[in-house]
Design an enzyme around this catalytic site. Structure first.
Site, PDB file in Angstrom:
ATOM      1  N   GLY A  99      11.495   4.542  -1.003  1.00  0.00           N
ATOM      2  CA  GLY A  99      10.719   3.488  -1.670  1.00  0.00           C
ATOM      3  C   GLY A  99       9.240   3.831  -1.800  1.00  0.00           C
ATOM      4  O   GLY A  99       8.413   2.942  -2.012  1.00  0.00           O
ATOM      5  N   LYS A 114      -5.979   4.799  -8.524  1.00  0.00           N
ATOM      6  CA  LYS A 114      -6.568   4.386  -7.243  1.00  0.00           C
ATOM      7  C   LYS A 114      -8.018   4.854  -7.132  1.00  0.00           C
ATOM      8  O   LYS A 114      -8.878   4.131  -6.624  1.00  0.00           O
ATOM      9  CB  LYS A 114      -5.731   4.933  -6.079  1.00  0.00           C
ATOM     10  CG  LYS A 114      -4.367   4.247  -5.990  1.00  0.00           C
ATOM     11  CD  LYS A 114      -3.430   4.993  -5.080  1.00  0.00           C
ATOM     12  CE  LYS A 114      -2.081   4.291  -4.974  1.00  0.00           C
ATOM     13  NZ  LYS A 114      -1.064   5.122  -4.356  1.00  0.00           N
TER      14      LYS A 114
HETATM   15  N1  HSE Z   1       3.851   5.598  -5.477  1.00  0.00           N
HETATM   16  C1  HSE Z   1       2.745   5.217  -4.662  1.00  0.00           C
HETATM   17  C2  HSE Z   1       2.471   6.323  -3.670  1.00  0.00           C
HETATM   18  C3  HSE Z   1       3.057   3.937  -3.960  1.00  0.00           C
HETATM   19  O1  HSE Z   1       3.353   7.150  -3.473  1.00  0.00           O
HETATM   20  O2  HSE Z   1       1.386   6.393  -3.105  1.00  0.00           O
HETATM   21  C4  HSE Z   1       1.901   3.343  -3.214  1.00  0.00           C
HETATM   22  O3  HSE Z   1       0.840   3.029  -4.053  1.00  0.00           O
END
Ligand code: HSE
Length: 319
Positions: free
Chosen positions: A180, A198
């Protein structure tokens, strides 16, 4: 301090949504109740003893008793529709949707201002690391010189597993998906797009600069081959996908996402698996280092929970 009672309308009940449900069950001190959950898939069985599922997004938006919308869906365009409608109705919003925030930053700032309601999104950036709150509060007056970090859990997991355990790229990616961590479209992770979204959020909170995704170069991990892995192993280095932003001597900002060789001297060297790590270089406090799990149901839900809790005392970002 007396806390506001929160009635939550939740959008999305996938990995993080269900994680939030579980985390809230274990947090009895917080007066926050999930009043309704909006989901897309009518056929999925959800045996959790909650009656309140809806398939119509307006059921939550039109419910005057719901004062907080928590948006945890995958689709950034649908998320923006929900979040902007909620803000216009004066509902506070918590979102974990970095793509939606990065693509609509200016509009979201305007909506918060115009309707005088907060939008919090700690979970959108480095999951369990409270980096936005720190940038907002602690560094409010201490000037930042640079921000550098591993901000994507899936690619860090893949790089760790392929490098240290000789797992194939495909197997490592599959594990990241099964756990997940990965986005439903994994190119967002492996191509460095998620890290870019981000970084864009970090830029706004560290330098007050609102960039657009197209302003920032992102190079992902797909181009890393046997040659680079062999070089790293021979030299005692690791490869990390790093997001970086800094102010040059001319005062201009540079920001990019790129895979880098890091040595044992570098504090990012030991940030492995699904962990994220952020280095903040400041004028007065030298360099500080934040580390924590960057993806997964409970670490992400923990950040959502923290935002919900902050809303109960009317917290908002000042930017
Ligand atoms: N897909 C993102 C990661 C999930 O792997 O960091 C968390 O933002």
């Amino acid at each position: 301090m007396s806390r506001k009672e929160l009635n939550i309308g939740l959008y999305g009940f996938g990995c993080v949504g269900f994680g939030l449900y579980e985390v809230l069950q274990k947090t009895p001190g917080l007066k926050a109740n999930i009043k309704n959950i909006c989901v897309k898939d009518r056929n999925k069985s959800r045996e959790i003893g909650i009656e309140n599922f809806t398939f119509d997004k307006n059921d939550i938006l039109n419910d005057d008793e719901i004062n907080v919308v928590v948006e945890l869906i995958d689709d950034a365009d649908a998320a923006f529709e929900i979040v902007s409608a909620a803000l216009k109705k004066g509902k506070a919003v918590v979102s974990a949707n970095k793509k939606m925030i990065a693509e609509h930053f200016t509009e979201l700032l305007e909506l918060q201002e115009k309707y005088n309601v907060p939008l919090l999104y700690e979970a959108a950036c480095c999951a369990s690391i409270p980096i936005i709150r720190n940038l907002e509060e602690y560094y409010d007056n201490d000037l930042l010189e640079s921000i550098e970090g591993i901000v994507n859990g899936s690619t860090n997991y893949i790089l760790t597993k392929t490098f240290a355990e000789n797992l194939s790229y495909d197997e490592a990616l599959k594990q990241a998906q099964d756990k997940g961590f990965a986005e439903s479209n994994p190119i967002l992770d492996t191509g460095g797009f998620d890290a870019k979204y981000k970084l864009l959020i970090l830029l706004a909170h560290s330098f007050g600069y609102v960039a657009k995704p197209a302003d920032i170069f992102n190079i992902g991990i797909d181009g890393i081959g046997e040659l680079e892995l062999k070089y790293a192993r021979e030299k005692g280095l690791k490869i990390k996908l790093v997001a970086q932003a800094f102010k040059g001597t001319d005062g201009n900002l540079s920001a990019f996402v790129i895979p880098k060789f890091v040595s044992t001297e570098d504090r990012l060297y030991n940030v492995d698996d699904v962990f994220n790590g952020v280095l903040a270089k400041t004028s007065f406090a030298d360099t500080q280092f934040f580390v924590g799990k960057g993806a997964g149901a409970h670490p992400t839900a923990s950040a959502v929970l923290s935002d919900i809790s902050a809303l109960s005392y009317n917290y908002r970002y000042e930017y």
